[in-house]
Scaffold this active site. Structure first.
Site, PDB file in Angstrom:
ATOM      1  N   ILE A  15       7.377   2.283   2.560  1.00 25.83           N
ATOM      2  CA  ILE A  15       6.403   1.351   2.000  1.00 25.83           C
ATOM      3  C   ILE A  15       6.728  -0.072   2.456  1.00 25.83           C
ATOM      4  CG2 ILE A  15       5.301   0.515  -0.108  1.00 25.83           C
ATOM      5  CD1 ILE A  15       4.903   3.590   0.646  1.00 25.83           C
ATOM      6  N   ALA A  33       4.802  13.882   2.365  1.00 29.41           N
ATOM      7  CA  ALA A  33       3.360  13.687   2.597  1.00 29.41           C
ATOM      8  C   ALA A  33       3.181  12.455   3.481  1.00 29.41           C
ATOM      9  CB  ALA A  33       2.606  13.529   1.283  1.00 29.41           C
ATOM     10  N   GLY A  34       3.246  12.671   4.800  1.00 27.17           N
ATOM     11  CA  GLY A  34       3.089  11.579   5.762  1.00 27.17           C
ATOM     12  C   GLY A  34       1.720  11.692   6.413  1.00 27.17           C
ATOM     13  N   GLU A  93      -0.002   3.878   9.756  1.00 31.45           N
ATOM     14  CA  GLU A  93      -1.452   3.940   9.466  1.00 31.45           C
ATOM     15  C   GLU A  93      -2.155   5.042  10.267  1.00 31.45           C
ATOM     16  OE1 GLU A  93      -3.651   0.274   8.741  1.00 31.45           O
ATOM     17  OE2 GLU A  93      -1.713  -0.700   8.419  1.00 31.45           O
ATOM     18  N   LEU A  96       1.083   4.947  -0.003  1.00 26.54           N
ATOM     19  CA  LEU A  96       0.437   6.246   0.189  1.00 26.54           C
ATOM     20  C   LEU A  96       1.487   7.316   0.524  1.00 26.54           C
ATOM     21  CD1 LEU A  96      -2.358   7.736   0.556  1.00 26.54           C
ATOM     22  CD2 LEU A  96      -2.228   7.121   2.967  1.00 26.54           C
ATOM     23  N   PHE A 102       0.883  -1.175   0.000  1.00 23.74           N
ATOM     24  CA  PHE A 102       0.000   0.000   0.000  1.00 23.74           C
ATOM     25  C   PHE A 102       0.919   1.222   0.000  1.00 23.74           C
ATOM     26  CE2 PHE A 102      -2.477   3.089   2.594  1.00 23.74           C
ATOM     27  CZ  PHE A 102      -3.747   2.995   2.050  1.00 23.74           C
ATOM     28  N   PRO A 148       7.916  11.329   0.712  1.00 19.50           N
ATOM     29  CA  PRO A 148       8.894  12.012   1.575  1.00 19.50           C
ATOM     30  C   PRO A 148       8.312  13.249   2.275  1.00 19.50           C
ATOM     31  CG  PRO A 148       9.965  11.294  -0.438  1.00 19.50           C
ATOM     32  CD  PRO A 148       8.509  10.971  -0.591  1.00 19.50           C
ATOM     33  N   GLY A 155      16.580  -6.430  34.918  1.00 20.62           N
ATOM     34  CA  GLY A 155      17.651  -6.403  33.911  1.00 20.62           C
ATOM     35  C   GLY A 155      17.397  -7.355  32.754  1.00 20.62           C
TER      36      GLY A 155
HETATM   37  N1  COS Z   1     -14.103   7.397   4.140  1.00 17.47           N
HETATM   38  C1  COS Z   1     -14.524   8.077   3.043  1.00 17.47           C
HETATM   39  N2  COS Z   1     -14.220   9.386   2.830  1.00 17.47           N
HETATM   40  C2  COS Z   1     -13.459  10.003   3.742  1.00 17.47           C
HETATM   41  C3  COS Z   1     -12.991   9.351   4.899  1.00 17.47           C
HETATM   42  C4  COS Z   1     -13.353   8.002   5.079  1.00 17.47           C
HETATM   43  N3  COS Z   1     -12.962   7.330   6.158  1.00 17.47           N
HETATM   44  N4  COS Z   1     -12.275  10.236   5.626  1.00 17.47           N
HETATM   45  C5  COS Z   1     -12.282  11.401   4.954  1.00 17.47           C
HETATM   46  N5  COS Z   1     -12.994  11.241   3.817  1.00 17.47           N
HETATM   47  C6  COS Z   1     -13.299  12.290   2.834  1.00 17.47           C
HETATM   48  C7  COS Z   1     -13.921  13.489   3.531  1.00 17.47           C
HETATM   49  O1  COS Z   1     -15.315  13.321   3.702  1.00 17.47           O
HETATM   50  C8  COS Z   1     -13.590  14.616   2.554  1.00 17.47           C
HETATM   51  O2  COS Z   1     -14.488  14.615   1.476  1.00 17.47           O
HETATM   52  P1  COS Z   1     -15.710  15.664   1.369  1.00 17.47           P
HETATM   53  O3  COS Z   1     -15.070  17.029   1.409  1.00 17.47           O
HETATM   54  O4  COS Z   1     -16.349  15.328   0.060  1.00 17.47           O
HETATM   55  O5  COS Z   1     -16.571  15.406   2.549  1.00 17.47           O
HETATM   56  C9  COS Z   1     -12.244  14.227   2.015  1.00 17.47           C
HETATM   57  O6  COS Z   1     -12.115  12.815   2.238  1.00 17.47           O
HETATM   58  C10 COS Z   1     -11.129  14.959   2.722  1.00 17.47           C
HETATM   59  O7  COS Z   1     -11.210  14.668   4.113  1.00 17.47           O
HETATM   60  P2  COS Z   1     -10.529  15.601   5.215  1.00 17.47           P
HETATM   61  O8  COS Z   1     -10.993  17.007   5.021  1.00 17.47           O
HETATM   62  O9  COS Z   1     -10.726  14.986   6.542  1.00 17.47           O
HETATM   63  O10 COS Z   1      -8.985  15.524   4.770  1.00 17.47           O
HETATM   64  P3  COS Z   1      -7.702  16.020   5.500  1.00 17.47           P
HETATM   65  O11 COS Z   1      -6.682  16.313   4.483  1.00 17.47           O
HETATM   66  O12 COS Z   1      -8.025  17.113   6.465  1.00 17.47           O
HETATM   67  O13 COS Z   1      -7.278  14.673   6.287  1.00 17.47           O
HETATM   68  C11 COS Z   1      -6.189  13.456   8.039  1.00 17.47           C
HETATM   69  C12 COS Z   1      -6.742  14.766   7.488  1.00 17.47           C
HETATM   70  C13 COS Z   1      -5.081  13.844   8.974  1.00 17.47           C
HETATM   71  C14 COS Z   1      -7.305  12.734   8.794  1.00 17.47           C
HETATM   72  C15 COS Z   1      -5.673  12.486   6.911  1.00 17.47           C
HETATM   73  O14 COS Z   1      -4.720  13.166   6.110  1.00 17.47           O
HETATM   74  C16 COS Z   1      -5.029  11.244   7.487  1.00 17.47           C
HETATM   75  O15 COS Z   1      -5.691  10.282   7.869  1.00 17.47           O
HETATM   76  N6  COS Z   1      -3.668  11.220   7.561  1.00 17.47           N
HETATM   77  C17 COS Z   1      -2.905  10.081   7.973  1.00 17.47           C
HETATM   78  C18 COS Z   1      -2.491   9.302   6.787  1.00 17.47           C
HETATM   79  C19 COS Z   1      -2.047   7.934   7.162  1.00 17.47           C
HETATM   80  O16 COS Z   1      -2.704   7.206   7.893  1.00 17.47           O
HETATM   81  N7  COS Z   1      -0.886   7.556   6.634  1.00 17.47           N
HETATM   82  C20 COS Z   1      -0.369   6.258   6.855  1.00 17.47           C
HETATM   83  C21 COS Z   1      -0.283   5.525   5.567  1.00 17.47           C
HETATM   84  S1  COS Z   1      -0.263   3.787   5.727  1.00 17.47           S
HETATM   85  S2  COS Z   1       1.311   3.398   6.742  1.00 17.47           S
END
Ligand code: COS
Length: 397
Positions: free
Chosen positions: A165, A138-139, A370, A133, A131, A136, A347
């Site tokens: 990844i 965009a975490g 995640e 996502l 997966f 560098p 220890g």
């Molecule tokens: N299911 C479906 N849609 C979703 C959703 C979900 N669980 N969560 C958010 N969305 C949708 C929102 O509804 C929004 O759409 P609408 O404007 O049409 O309503 C859109 O996605 C954007 O959502 P949001 O405004 O919450 O986005 P942000 O950029 O503010 O997101 C966080 C913020 C921090 C929550 C997000 O970037 C995140 O989860 N980051 C962590 C990433 C991660 O887990 N990385 C690890 C990768 S795997 S090791």
């Protein structure tokens, strides 16, 4: 494991109780032998996945009729498998978890053709999944992804990098989230399935971590991917990523729970035999307080995890709040529980090779990947505010 009473909770059906026993038996009989069969980390993961494929465990990571047993992913089964495997071995849990996370977007959003192509080899453990996502820069801010996908005839051309990844270097395919530019930010992303042998796809760095598992930085240079291998529609990528994480975040909590249960078991065994003067540690009140705190936090974490999983399995479209609570609480508490187990071992607890020392390293990354704990807090707080606004608009107080 001394306490299995949680399996009697009403969240579970007989299939889940049977699954817990089957996976426990399989792990008891196989994990140690596979881990001892080679020192090579990649090879261990490949062998673990292959053996779990043969045993029918990986089938739970994908949907039917593409090698899975159920039409939709059963989150309680995923959680039970992860907590059971993690209790035995962190790498076994990792190998299973990636089969799920790396195909989750395909199971949830793939066309029949895409599912038929990519899911069966993962269910059988013959191919590994990834997966992709994170980038560098965009975490936690996943909407900041810059890897680009530009349409070219019936294909898209992908350029950019992904990092951190899991299964990087050994996966057969990668679900890659890319910017297709329909709108700025979260609404301009799309998801693609990229086979590892795609021209222009390369591993540019392997990353070593405190609890070793395969991790890599990837580079895609003019990678041509058929538009048919896009999941969902252009612009759906962020929602696909978040919906996938909705399913898998509770399973990270479940893995943490498995590590915590093992730490508790190790602490119980140790305090039952370790003497201080005339007394066993287990008979002294300070160790007892630790054991009690561990046991209570384990049950509280399990309740949150299986509440989230059960809610999703009942058909809830989104369980972001429940999954975030489960992931955050279970991983944070597991860290404390394992730390207490180390403390009780004295220890010996920090001696390399001691199981609690291994657990101490295993748990750390789960509070980050995640979605770090801080991200889960944002999700939970936003949902609370949304609920307040909805209530006020509905005329409530
Ligand atoms: N299911 C479906 N849609 C979703 C959703 C979900 N669980 N969560 C958010 N969305 C949708 C929102 O509804 C929004 O759409 P609408 O404007 O049409 O309503 C859109 O996605 C954007 O959502 P949001 O405004 O919450 O986005 P942000 O950029 O503010 O997101 C966080 C913020 C921090 C929550 C997000 O970037 C995140 O989860 N980051 C962590 C990433 C991660 O887990 N990385 C690890 C990768 S795997 S090791």
């Amino acid at each position: 494991m001394p306490d299995r009473t949680f399996l009697d909770w009403p969240f579970f059906e007989k299939t889940h109780r049977d699954l817990a026993r089957t996976v426990d038996d399989w792990a008891s009989g196989n994990v140690h032998a596979i881990m001892s069969s080679t020192d090579d980390l990649d090879e261990r993961c490949i062998r673990l996945a292959a053996a779990m494929g043969q045993a029918g465990i990986c089938a739970h990571a994908v949907v039917a009729p593409y090698g899975g047993n159920t039409d939709i992913l059963d989150v309680r089964s995923l959680c039970i498998i992860r907590e059971t495997l993690a209790r035995h071995d962190g790498l076994a849990d990792f190998a299973f978890a990636m089969q799920g996370l790396g195909t989750g977007p395909i199971s949830l959003f793939g066309s029949d053709e895409t599912k038929a192509r990519f899911l069966p080899p993962v269910a059988s453990g013959k191919s590994l999944a990834a997966f992709a996502l994170t980038e560098p820069v965009a975490g936690s801010d996943a909407a900041a992804i810059s890897l680009s996908a530009v349409p070219d005839g019936k294909d898209y051309i992908l350029n950019g990098e992904k990092t951190w990844i899991s299964n990087g270097g050994i996966a057969g395919h990668y679900v890659v989230f890319a910017r297709t530019g329909e709108a700025p930010g979260a609404k301009g992303l799309s998801a693609f399935v990229v086979p590892a042998d795609t021209l222009g796809f390369e591993i540019v760095e392997r990353i070593d971590v405190i609890a070793p598992h395969p991790l890599a930085r990837l580079r895609l240079t003019d990678c041509r991917v058929p538009a048919a291998d896009m999941l969902g529609k252009p612009g759906d990528g962020f929602k696909i990523a978040m919906a996938t994480l909705d399913v898998f975040r509770s399973t990270v909590g479940a893995a943490a729970l498995g590590l915590a249960r093992r730490a508790h078991d190790e602490a119980l065994d140790h305090t039952a035999s370790r003497m201080i003067g005339e007394d066993r540690l287990a008979d002294l009140q300070m160790p007892q307080a630790m054991i009690a705190d561990m046991a209570t936090a384990i049950d509280a974490a399990a309740l949150l995890i299986y509440r989230a999983a059960w809610t999703k399995d009942q058909g809830a479209p989104r369980i972001s709040r429940e999954a975030s609570m489960a992931k955050m609480f279970a991983t944070e508490e597991a860290q404390k529980i394992i730390d207490m187990a180390v403390q009780l071992h004295g220890g010996e607890g920090v001696r390399s090779g001691n199981k609690v020392e291994e657990l101490y390293r295993d748990i750390r990354a789960l509070r980050i990947y995640e979605g770090a704990t801080e991200v889960q807090k944002i999700v939970i707080a936003r949902q609370a505010e949304d609920a307040r606004q909805a209530q006020r608009q509905g005329g409530g107080k």
